[in-house]
Structures are given as structure tokens and as C-alpha cells.
Design an enzyme around this catalytic site. Structure first.
Site, PDB file in Angstrom:
ATOM      1  CD  GLU A  90      -3.033  -1.023   2.232  1.00  0.00           C
ATOM      2  OE1 GLU A  90      -2.655  -0.522   3.316  1.00  0.00           O
ATOM      3  OE2 GLU A  90      -4.154  -1.522   2.050  1.00  0.00           O
ATOM      4  CD  GLU A 121       4.573 -20.838  12.321  1.00  0.00           C
ATOM      5  OE1 GLU A 121       4.715 -21.009  13.543  1.00  0.00           O
ATOM      6  OE2 GLU A 121       3.627 -20.215  11.811  1.00  0.00           O
TER       7      GLU A 121
END
Length: 309
Positions: A90, A121
Site C-alpha cells: 500500500e 514458519e
């Protein structure tokens, strides 16, 4: 059939504990469920406020990196990685920054943005390898992990530190020690989740607040705003041209016609038009002052005032 991992890790973190305020949530009517969730969510801003001094250090590291021609990296897994990817994406349309200023590294790669990638992870070596290849001395790396122990993230931070980058970790586990390779620990205590261990809830909300504050403060410090206006956006279509003209009007108090003419004369560059209108100098001088000031409107105006005096 889902594969059950052989390795078992018991995470000692507030986010994994049962919340005594929501033990009967499955017996509540809908409005009470939502009320309980909302009551827990309202605790998050205060928890973030408690770590603002540490967050400020991270912002200053990021500003230093970007001013010197380096980059900012986000590193996360699961919710943390998705939120980091969103924030980085963004910033380009919001502040017209180069696409390589903020780079998000998500455990499991692009596929993991929509689907769980098994054991991604837990792969410390992959995190270390990815950042060893991507990071350069002088970069800044911000890791995010609700548990404070995600191996992919910690491996990435250790490798980044070895490469000469400054590092910070946003953690939801204030009891955890500062991991190796971390310059700034931002340990926000959001407490137990409404649903035990569901860190997409309060821990994720805290990360979103921290990321938004971190990147916005960094952009402000770099002069990507003037006052509280988004003056770095470029008028690439009719909608954005209308927005930039409104911003010019807000910032200068001048007419729509004057602002539109200035924007046209400035080739659609809002900052140049703004400095031109506020200083009374021509477009070329305004653009040169901005270039010499690193794109910072107030600094450009100061240069023009000194030149005129």
C-alpha cells in the site's frame, strides 16, 4: 490427509493462554460474543502505546536506511507475513515510493499468502538464506512474530544482522528475551486472545497498528507528506488529478483554476505545483529546490526563502 508434524513446541506466551473473560463465549448470544471480542480489541491501542519509544527507534533506523539509499525489509509468517505484505504494497500508491523501498518476505512465499504452507514458519535456515541474499549493509529489517520465537523470522534477523543491517522485532511475547541479531525489541503485551492461541485477533490487530504507524511515520519523516496531506501522489488519471487539485486547494487556499493551472504547468507533479504556489517562484526553481531538498516540501520552501532574502 493432513500430515501431523513430529516435532512439538510448547510456546510460553500470553497469546497462548486461556482468557478468563471469554471462557463461556460459546454459550453467549451473538451480541454478547461480539461485545466480548470488542472489549478485548479495545485493549490493543493501550498495549501499543506502551511500546512507542521502541517503535520510534525502529522508525529512525528505517529513515536512516532510506535516506542513505538503502531499503526496509519486513519478515513474517502467517498473519504477520500477510499484514507485512499488505503494508508494503500500500505504500507505493499512497506515497509514490519506489517499489523496492519496502520489501516483504513471507514464509512459504506467495502461495502462503492464501494457503497454509506446511512447516514454512519453522524453517530457520530458509529465513536466513532468503535475507542473506536480499539484504545489504545499511538496510533495515523489521520482523514480526506473535510468539516471539518463529524460527523463519529469527533466522532472517540473525542473517540480516550478520550482513550489517539494523534489525527490530515486533513480538507479542513480552516475557521472551531479546533474540540474537535484534537491535530493537518491540514487545507488545495484548494478553490472552478471545480464542486461545488465535493470534490473528488481538496480536494481529496490534501488528497492523504498529505497521501502519511505523510506515506512515517513516514517510512523514522523509517528507512524503506536507502537513497531514498526501502530497507525493502523482496525477496519473482523472480521479487522481481531482484529488491532487483538492490537496493543492487545502494546502494553499487558492482557487481550483489556479491549482489546476499550476498542476498542468508542473507536469502533474503535485509537490512541484505546491512549492510553486506557496513560494511564488517559477516551476523550474520549485522543482530544483525540491530536488536539492530530497523531495521535502518544507525544506524546499526554506531554501527558496533563503535564496530570495
Amino acid at each position: 490427509m493432513m500430515t501431523v508434524p513430529r516435532q512439538v513446541v510448547h510456546v510460553d506466551s500470553p497469546t497462548e493462554k486461556r482468557n478468563p473473560r471469554t471462557t463461556d463465549i460459546d454459550l453467549m448470544p451473538t451480541m454478547a460474543i461480539l461485545g466480548a471480542i470488542n472489549a478485548e480489541d479495545r485493549r490493543v491501542p493501550d498495549a501499543v502505546a506502551a511500546v512507542l519509544p521502541q517503535l520510534a527507534r525502529a522508525v529512525d533506523y528505517a529513515v536512516e536506511a532510506l535516506r542513505s539509499g538503502h531499503r526496509v525489509h519486513y519478515v513474517g509468517a502467517g498473519t504477520s507475513g500477510r499484514l507485512a505484505t499488505l503494508d508494503a504494497a500500500e505504500l507505493v500508491p499512497t506515497f509514490n515510493v519506489p517499489e523496492d523501498w519496502f520489501i516483504a518476505h513471507h514464509a512459504g512465499g506467495p502461495r502462503a499468502l492464501r494457503h497454509a504452507v506446511e512447516n514454512a514458519e519453522d524453517d530457520k535456515e530458509t529465513g536466513a538464506a532468503e535475507l542473506s541474499e536480499a539484504v545489504e549493509p545499511g538496510d533495515f529489517v523489521l520482523g514480526l512474530t506473535a510468539s516471539g520465537r518463529t524460527p523463519y523470522v529469527l533466522g532472517a534477523l540473525e542473517a540480516s544482522n550478520r550482513k550489517g543491517a539494523h534489525t527490530a522485532l515486533v513480538s507479542g511475547n513480552p516475557a521472551a528475551a531479546i533474540p540474537a541479531g535484534v537491535d530493537v525489541l518491540i514487545a507488545v503485551d495484548t494478553g490472552p486472545e478471545v480464542i486461545a492461541g488465535s493470534t490473528r485477533m488481538k496480536a494481529g490487530t496490534a501488528q497492523k497498528i504498529i505497521l501502519t504507524a511505523f510506515s506512515t511515520a517513516t514517510m512523514i519523516k522523509l517528507g512524503r507528506t506536507y502537513s497531514n496531506l498526501m502530497v507525493s501522489v502523482r496525477a496519473t488519471n482523472a480521479k487522481l488529478r481531482g484529488r491532487t487539485i483538492r490537496i493543492l486547494q487545502e494546502a494553499t487556499g487558492m482557487t481550483m483554476a489556479d491549482c489546476s493551472d499550476a498542476l498542468t504547468e508542473s507536469g502533474g507533479d503535485l509537490k512541484t505545483a505546491l512549492v510553486h504556489l506557496l513560494s511564488g517562484q517559477d516551476v523550474r526553481a520549485s522543482a530544483e529546490a525540491l530536488e536539492a531538498s530530497g523531495g521535502h516540501v518544507r525544506k524546499a520552501l526554506d531554501r527558496l526563502r533563503v535564496r530570495a532574502s
